[in-house]
Structures are given as C-alpha cells and as structure tokens.
Design an enzyme around this catalytic site. Structure first.
Site, short mmCIF file in Angstrom:
data_model
loop_
_atom_site.label_atom_id
_atom_site.label_comp_id
_atom_site.label_asym_id
_atom_site.label_seq_id
_atom_site.Cartn_x
_atom_site.Cartn_y
_atom_site.Cartn_z
N LYS A 195 -6.06 1.63 4.11
CA LYS A 195 -5.74 0.73 5.22
C LYS A 195 -6.95 0.57 6.17
O LYS A 195 -7.97 1.22 5.99
CB LYS A 195 -4.49 1.22 5.95
CG LYS A 195 -3.30 1.45 5.01
CD LYS A 195 -2.91 0.21 4.20
CE LYS A 195 -2.10 0.55 2.96
NZ LYS A 195 -0.69 0.41 3.04
C1 LIG Z 1 0.50 0.72 2.30
C2 LIG Z 1 1.73 -0.05 2.55
C3 LIG Z 1 2.97 0.58 2.73
C4 LIG Z 1 3.19 2.04 2.53
O1 LIG Z 1 2.37 2.84 3.30
P1 LIG Z 1 2.03 4.34 2.80
O2 LIG Z 1 1.33 4.92 3.99
O3 LIG Z 1 1.17 4.21 1.59
O4 LIG Z 1 3.32 5.02 2.52
C5 LIG Z 1 4.06 -0.20 3.04
N1 LIG Z 1 3.95 -1.53 3.15
C6 LIG Z 1 2.78 -2.17 2.99
C7 LIG Z 1 2.74 -3.65 3.17
C8 LIG Z 1 1.63 -1.45 2.66
O5 LIG Z 1 0.48 -2.10 2.47
#
Ligand SMILES: *Cc1c(COP(=O)(O)O)cnc(C)c1O
Length: 393
Positions: A195
């Site tokens: 992210k």
């Molecule tokens: C990464 C992501 C998630 C999940 O997040 P994690 O921290 O990997 O559990 C949920 N929704 C979206 C749109 C994402 O990109």
C-alpha cells in the site's frame, strides 16, 4: 516488439528499500518500542497515538487493528446485521473486501462496475438492493474515487450502512476535492506491504459515529471493554495492532501526504507525456483529479498482449489486476464452513454475473505498479514503453 527494451534496470518497487519510505524515523520508532519492553498495545501508547494522528488527518475516530481485512471485519461486525443478510459490493477488489462479510455469516451480493474505472456503478448497486440488504462496501479502486456521492444518497434512501474501502486510496479525493473516507459511515485503510504506506501489515477503521466506534473497538479486542473486570460485551476477536507495528505506522502516516503528492506528480507527468486522443488511439488513461495512484490503470482493447509487451520492454504490467472476479473464486461455489455452504445455500455466482467487471479482467484492463520514487526519467521510460507497445500493437 523490436529492438532493445526501453528499460533495462528495474523500476523501484514495494519490495526494495528504494521503493518504500522506510528510514530513520521507522528505525527509531521500532527501537523506542523495544527499549520500552511494552510490545502489546493494550499496555502501551503507540497504537492509541496512531489512532489520534489518524483522527487529526481524517477528522474521524480511528480504531487501529492488525490488517486492512481486519479493519473491514470490524466495520462489518459493527454494522451488526443478522446471519443471511446481504451486503452489496464490487467484484473487483482484494479478497479482504468480501471475506469479512462471509465471516459474519452475511451474503456478498456483487453489483457491476463502470467499464472504464472499475468502480461500482451506483445504478447497479441500487438494482441489487433487496429486503435483506444491510450495507454497501464501496472500493476506491487503484485510488480513484468510487461515486460516493451517489452511493451515499442510495444508502440514505434505503437505510443502509455505507462502508468505504480506502485500502488503495490513502488521501484520495472526489472531483470536488472532498476526502475519500469521509462519505461512509465507516472507512477502512490498510498498511500492508504494497500500500501507499506500510508497517508490513496493519489496518485502521474510521467513523464519525461513537456507537460504531465503540463496537469496532470491542470487536477488535475480544468484546472486552477493559473498563473493569473481564466482561465480554459482544463477540469479538483479537485484531489488536502491536506496538511495533503502530510505531512504524505513525512514522509512515507522517509521510503519506508526500507519498500521494509524489505519485500524483509522476502520474501527471505520464499523462502529459502520452498526450490524448489521436496520439494514443484506443487507450483510455485515468483521470488525474483526486486520484491517489496506488496503481496506474490503462484501458486497452486487448490487455494480455499489452501486459506482455510492456513487461518485455522492462516496464512490468499485469493484465486484469485479478485472475477472475471475486465471485468466481472457489469459496463462492463450494463449502464455506466445513462441508456447509451456509450462508450461501441456494446462491449462485455464475459467469456473466457482472459483465463489465469480467470484460475489464479478461480483456481491457492493464495495471502498472506505481511508486512515489519514480523519477522523471523513470516516467519517460514508462511513456516510451507505452508508445512503443501501442505502435507495435
Ligand atoms: C489490500 C486491500 C485489502 C486488504 O488489506 P490487507 O491489509 O491486505 O488485509 C482490502 N481491500 C482492498 C481494496 C485492498 O487493496
């Protein structure tokens, strides 16, 4: 494709130091926690301080937890719907968007998306509402705003909870410049490795509603209110963020504005370099306004050769983002719990359910990894690779 590849050295990515903003602040944060010997956030101050800092950024109460998926689970659990109730969401997202619905014995109902942005089509959402619908989860795909103004109005009209999944949209905004994450009753963020900012794994859920905030906090910590004794007020899990993660996340949160700004500048440079219309016929570029550029999406007429061509030019690209829409994953056709299909008995998720989503994944969507560390010359290379693949295609 002919001649030497446009690019020979790898672009900075999220699995190398050059493509992450992990530095002296994060190192100091980790040591501060280790030196304190308090690594659990129940007894330390880092996670609570992170929540306060998130609150200053978004103007909403924040609850820290162990992942973006956990944040969505807090959100869905706080809604408190009955088993078998429905939650409308998008077929193009991380599985973390839908797993919490099933974990709360809810039924994910998939509405189709806009064929260019991949974001939920509000008309399709409204058409999917039934007497069992309790909530909508909108994802701001790749950092571009879903139509949260329309979705907010639909949610209000039908008495539904709106949850924004902002995992890909840190500091994203609508075309009117309003911050994504402030339209939903709850908004969820991720700190996973890929992210905008990261602490390895971690999540934050924000809300302006004190009841939702308190239910999310309880669900995050075994339903235990901690104000006295060992009383468990509701079902909850242990989704606590650790102090080490929180301390790193605080340092990262201090950098998120610059990260998003740099990603936008690089995206603006690419869009300017590619020009519009005539020059790149048959290719649609994302709109810059408000976009947080987690990834850089291109819409083309044949995504697999495009992705292969770009990758061969040294600009890694992937076709479709997902292998298949979320509803085409085995959990939607086989058992969910043990040998039971509950709560999906009698539910079908056939091919063709969301044609626009299927078209994006199978034929038209190409995504480029995007990064705040891209230099002008990196973006030049990306632009040259796109032109070359376009010319040869
Ligand atoms: C990464 C992501 C998630 C999940 O997040 P994690 O921290 O990997 O559990 C949920 N929704 C979206 C749109 C994402 O990109």
């Amino acid at each position: 494709m002919s001649g030497a590849p446009v690019r020979r050295t790898p672009l900075p990515g999220v699995l190398v130091p050059a493509g992450r903003t992990i530095g002296a602040e994060e190192r100091a944060a980790v040591l501060r926690v280790l030196d304190s010997a308090v690594l659990c956030s129940t007894f330390g101050g880092e996670a609570r301080a992170l929540e306060a800092e998130m609150e200053s950024l978004y103007g909403r109460t924040a609850v820290a937890c162990s992942s973006g998926t956990a944040a969505l689970h807090l959100a869905v659990a706080a809604v408190g719907f009955d088993p078998g109730d429905e939650v409308i969401t998008t077929p193009i997202s991380d599985f973390g968007t839908v797993a919490p619905i099933l974990a709360q014995n809810g039924v994910p109902v998939f509405a189709d998306v806009d064929p260019l942005t991949g974001n939920l089509d509000p008309a399709a959402v409204e058409a999917a509402i039934t007497s069992r619908t309790r909530a909508i989860i909108a994802v701001h795909l790749f950092g571009a705003a879903a139509d949260v103004v329309a979705l907010r109005a639909i949610a209000d009209r039908h008495g539904l909870v709106l949850i924004e999944d902002c995992a890909q949209a840190w500091l994203g905004a609508t075309t009117d410049g309003e911050l994504l994450g402030t339209f939903g009753d709850i908004a969820c963020f991720s700190l996973q490795q890929y992210k905008h900012i990261t602490a390895g794994d971690g999540g934050l859920a924000i809300t302006a509603d004190p009841d939702l905030a308190s239910r999310m906090r309880l669900f995050m910590d075994k339903g235990w209110d901690r104000s006295g004794g060992r009383v468990h007020l509701m079902l909850g899990l242990n989704y606590r963020m650790t102090e080490l993660v929180a301390a790193v996340a605080r340092a990262q949160l201090g950098k998120v504005a610059e990260v998003v700004k740099r990603r936008r500048e690089a995206a603006a440079q690419l869009i300017a370099a590619l020009g519009s219309g005539e020059e790149l016929a048959g290719v649609a570029l994302p709109s810059l306004v408000g976009h947080a550029f987690w990834l850089f999406p291109l819409i083309v007429d044949d995504n697999r050769p495009w992705a292969e061509g770009l990758t061969a030019e040294g600009v890694p690209a992937s076709a479709g983002y997902l292998d298949r829409p979320l509803y085409a994953n085995p959990v939607f056709s086989g058992p969910v719990y043990g040998t039971s299909r509950y709560p999906l008995e009698g539910r079908e998720y056939p091919v063709g359910l969301c044609p626009n989503a299927e078209q994006l994944i199978d034929r038209t969507l190409v995504v480029l990894p995007w990064n705040e560390a891209y230099t002008e010359s990196d973006v030049d290379d990306i632009a040259r690779a796109i032109r070359k693949v376009h010319a040869g295609g």
